[in-house]
Motif scaffolding. Sequence first.
Motif, PDB file in Angstrom:
ATOM      1  N   THR A   1      -3.882 -21.448  14.788  1.00 28.92           N
ATOM      2  CA  THR A   1      -4.578 -22.550  15.444  1.00 28.92           C
ATOM      3  C   THR A   1      -3.764 -23.106  16.604  1.00 28.92           C
ATOM      4  OG1 THR A   1      -5.638 -23.133  13.345  1.00 28.92           O
ATOM      5  CG2 THR A   1      -5.656 -24.798  15.073  1.00 28.92           C
ATOM      6  N   THR A   2      -2.452 -23.210  16.413  1.00 27.06           N
ATOM      7  CA  THR A   2      -1.572 -23.683  17.481  1.00 27.06           C
ATOM      8  C   THR A   2      -1.728 -22.815  18.720  1.00 27.06           C
ATOM      9  OG1 THR A   2       0.059 -24.545  15.920  1.00 27.06           O
ATOM     10  CG2 THR A   2       0.841 -24.049  18.119  1.00 27.06           C
ATOM     11  N   TYR A   3      -1.786 -21.513  18.511  1.00 27.82           N
ATOM     12  CA  TYR A   3      -1.937 -20.576  19.621  1.00 27.82           C
ATOM     13  C   TYR A   3      -3.290 -20.749  20.303  1.00 27.82           C
ATOM     14  CZ  TYR A   3      -2.134 -16.226  22.264  1.00 27.82           C
ATOM     15  OH  TYR A   3      -2.243 -15.313  23.282  1.00 27.82           O
ATOM     16  N   MET A   4      -4.371 -20.675  19.533  1.00 24.76           N
ATOM     17  CA  MET A   4      -5.669 -20.576  20.182  1.00 24.76           C
ATOM     18  C   MET A   4      -6.128 -21.885  20.806  1.00 24.76           C
ATOM     19  SD  MET A   4      -8.271 -19.954  17.009  1.00 24.76           S
ATOM     20  CE  MET A   4      -8.513 -21.108  15.671  1.00 24.76           C
ATOM     21  N   THR A   5      -5.614 -23.028  20.354  1.00 26.30           N
ATOM     22  CA  THR A   5      -6.019 -24.296  20.950  1.00 26.30           C
ATOM     23  C   THR A   5      -5.699 -24.333  22.434  1.00 26.30           C
ATOM     24  OG1 THR A   5      -5.759 -25.516  18.876  1.00 26.30           O
ATOM     25  CG2 THR A   5      -5.635 -26.788  20.915  1.00 26.30           C
ATOM     26  N   SER A   6      -4.473 -23.971  22.790  1.00 26.73           N
ATOM     27  CA  SER A   6      -4.054 -24.038  24.192  1.00 26.73           C
ATOM     28  C   SER A   6      -4.364 -22.757  24.947  1.00 26.73           C
ATOM     29  CB  SER A   6      -2.555 -24.347  24.267  1.00 26.73           C
ATOM     30  OG  SER A   6      -2.136 -24.564  25.591  1.00 26.73           O
ATOM     31  N   ALA A   7      -3.979 -21.616  24.392  1.00 26.87           N
ATOM     32  CA  ALA A   7      -4.093 -20.351  25.122  1.00 26.87           C
ATOM     33  C   ALA A   7      -5.528 -19.846  25.221  1.00 26.87           C
ATOM     34  CB  ALA A   7      -3.216 -19.289  24.456  1.00 26.87           C
ATOM     35  N   ILE A   8      -6.385 -20.228  24.260  1.00 27.12           N
ATOM     36  CA  ILE A   8      -7.756 -19.715  24.258  1.00 27.12           C
ATOM     37  C   ILE A   8      -8.763 -20.813  24.578  1.00 27.12           C
ATOM     38  CG2 ILE A   8      -9.555 -18.635  22.851  1.00 27.12           C
ATOM     39  CD1 ILE A   8      -7.384 -17.076  21.418  1.00 27.12           C
ATOM     40  N   TYR A   9      -8.865 -21.828  23.745  1.00 22.89           N
ATOM     41  CA  TYR A   9      -9.889 -22.858  23.942  1.00 22.89           C
ATOM     42  C   TYR A   9      -9.764 -23.535  25.298  1.00 22.89           C
ATOM     43  CZ  TYR A   9     -10.538 -22.632  18.843  1.00 22.89           C
ATOM     44  OH  TYR A   9     -10.759 -22.232  17.568  1.00 22.89           O
ATOM     45  N   ALA A  10      -8.569 -24.014  25.603  1.00 22.13           N
ATOM     46  CA  ALA A  10      -8.362 -24.786  26.830  1.00 22.13           C
ATOM     47  C   ALA A  10      -8.020 -23.890  28.012  1.00 22.13           C
ATOM     48  CB  ALA A  10      -7.264 -25.829  26.606  1.00 22.13           C
ATOM     49  N   GLY A  11      -7.020 -23.033  27.832  1.00 23.19           N
ATOM     50  CA  GLY A  11      -6.508 -22.244  28.946  1.00 23.19           C
ATOM     51  C   GLY A  11      -7.524 -21.311  29.564  1.00 23.19           C
ATOM     52  N   LEU A  12      -8.381 -20.683  28.748  1.00 27.87           N
ATOM     53  CA  LEU A  12      -9.339 -19.738  29.297  1.00 27.87           C
ATOM     54  C   LEU A  12     -10.429 -20.431  30.110  1.00 27.87           C
ATOM     55  CD1 LEU A  12      -9.713 -17.031  26.493  1.00 27.87           C
ATOM     56  CD2 LEU A  12      -8.414 -16.921  28.626  1.00 27.87           C
TER      57      LEU A  12
ATOM     58  N   PHE B   1      -8.072 -29.208  23.811  1.00 28.72           N
ATOM     59  CA  PHE B   1      -9.480 -29.123  24.222  1.00 28.72           C
ATOM     60  C   PHE B   1     -10.270 -30.204  23.489  1.00 28.72           C
ATOM     61  CE2 PHE B   1     -13.812 -27.542  23.574  1.00 28.72           C
ATOM     62  CZ  PHE B   1     -14.188 -27.296  24.883  1.00 28.72           C
ATOM     63  N   ALA B   2     -11.041 -31.003  24.229  1.00 30.40           N
ATOM     64  CA  ALA B   2     -11.721 -32.155  23.631  1.00 30.40           C
ATOM     65  C   ALA B   2     -13.211 -32.143  23.935  1.00 30.40           C
ATOM     66  CB  ALA B   2     -11.089 -33.452  24.129  1.00 30.40           C
ATOM     67  N   LEU B   3     -14.000 -31.936  22.899  1.00 28.53           N
ATOM     68  CA  LEU B   3     -15.467 -31.970  22.998  1.00 28.53           C
ATOM     69  C   LEU B   3     -16.071 -32.975  22.022  1.00 28.53           C
ATOM     70  CD1 LEU B   3     -18.281 -30.907  23.839  1.00 28.53           C
ATOM     71  CD2 LEU B   3     -17.981 -29.043  22.183  1.00 28.53           C
ATOM     72  N   THR B   4     -15.708 -32.887  20.753  1.00 21.79           N
ATOM     73  CA  THR B   4     -16.340 -33.658  19.695  1.00 21.79           C
ATOM     74  C   THR B   4     -16.095 -35.163  19.845  1.00 21.79           C
ATOM     75  OG1 THR B   4     -16.091 -31.797  18.186  1.00 21.79           O
ATOM     76  CG2 THR B   4     -16.486 -33.942  17.188  1.00 21.79           C
ATOM     77  N   GLU B   5     -17.108 -35.952  19.468  1.00 21.77           N
ATOM     78  CA  GLU B   5     -17.014 -37.410  19.483  1.00 21.77           C
ATOM     79  C   GLU B   5     -17.433 -37.958  18.121  1.00 21.77           C
ATOM     80  OE1 GLU B   5     -19.198 -38.927  22.818  1.00 21.77           O
ATOM     81  OE2 GLU B   5     -18.054 -37.736  24.275  1.00 21.77           O
ATOM     82  N   PRO B   6     -17.141 -39.245  17.852  1.00 26.62           N
ATOM     83  CA  PRO B   6     -17.451 -39.799  16.526  1.00 26.62           C
ATOM     84  C   PRO B   6     -18.910 -39.625  16.102  1.00 26.62           C
ATOM     85  CG  PRO B   6     -16.035 -41.306  17.724  1.00 26.62           C
ATOM     86  CD  PRO B   6     -16.399 -40.213  18.676  1.00 26.62           C
TER      87      PRO B   6
END
Length: 385
Positions: A90-101, A128-133
Amino acid sequence: MPLFNAFGFTDEQKLMRQSLLALAEQHLPVEKIRQLDRDAGWPTEAYQALAKGGWLGLPYPEEYGGLGGSYKDMAILLETLSYHYACLGTTYMTSAIYAGLQLLYNGSEHLKQTYMVPMIKGDIYIAFALTEPQTGSDAASIKTNAVRDGDDYVIRGQKWFITSAHVADYIVLVVKTDPSAKPAHDGFSMFLVDAKAKGVSIRPIETMGRHTTHTNQIFFDEVRVPARNLIGEQNRGWKILMRGLNLERMAIAACGAGNAQKAIDIARDYATQRIQFDRPISKFQVISHKLADMRIKAEIARLVTYRTAEMMDAGYDTRMETAIAKVVATDNDFECAHIGMQVMGGAGFSMEHDMQRLFRDSRLGPIGGGSNEIQRNIIAKLMGL
């Protein structure tokens, strides 16, 4: 060595998996994992080792310092890291995949050179930030908004359940720039926001599992963002978001496949060593069948994940396949941890053993990244139902 095989892998992919597993074992030993889980720490040393080895650049073109890897390469990497520790994947894909791509696919050359390239080097981390309350599954109903003011946009709103935002330097943020758009998602845009900017406040959310990459709420109070930090075109964010979410499902499936295999290894090792009635409990059919069921579930998770990755590499429309892979792999991951707990009995429930952590961590899979109920909606719609 885990039971998963290397059928269909190239020699380079086999070596990649061996190298990644050795890196993870060296920089994130078991005792360190347990400490991070207890203290809600973050695997800084292991992440930086991945950066130093060039692994953060796996999905990126060589012109930006990347390795030009395939989707199948990404699946192998995430399965391997998550086999060692789910939160490392999860640490990897949050920055390198979700956000970075998002920067690679849609960002300006300025954003790529100024932020994406340093991210590949491990100099900065991007959340990466999408979800809201009030907008989880109903992503089209987000309220966080951005209004143009001269050379800046002013952002107001709140995000919820944002992974690793507490360690992020920047945030790829999905906002609404046209509140009157019909349909609503025609008014979405994306920005790269400085996580340390005035008006940004980040607070942790205490959760049952995933303590290392724990989730956060973020408040944006009159946050000014330069217009040049717009990712893609204004009001065209939904379309580019969907490409990222499709990849996210495959990535989550790969992580689930790896974590499921770890549950098998832990349960198998315990069952072959635990003596009851003068023999290992693995010799009792009721236990051996549970372990066989775990093996079946983990293998199915791997098969559907790699098939989906290969279809993505071949250029197919994989919206249905990524949804299926996400459902199958995350459900099977949790079921493997659940069965593993039962195999180990009281030991599995004890904090002295790692099965309880896999159980806690795996429970997020069917919920996060678009719940498995939403994935079934996607599948049904694509079936014409």
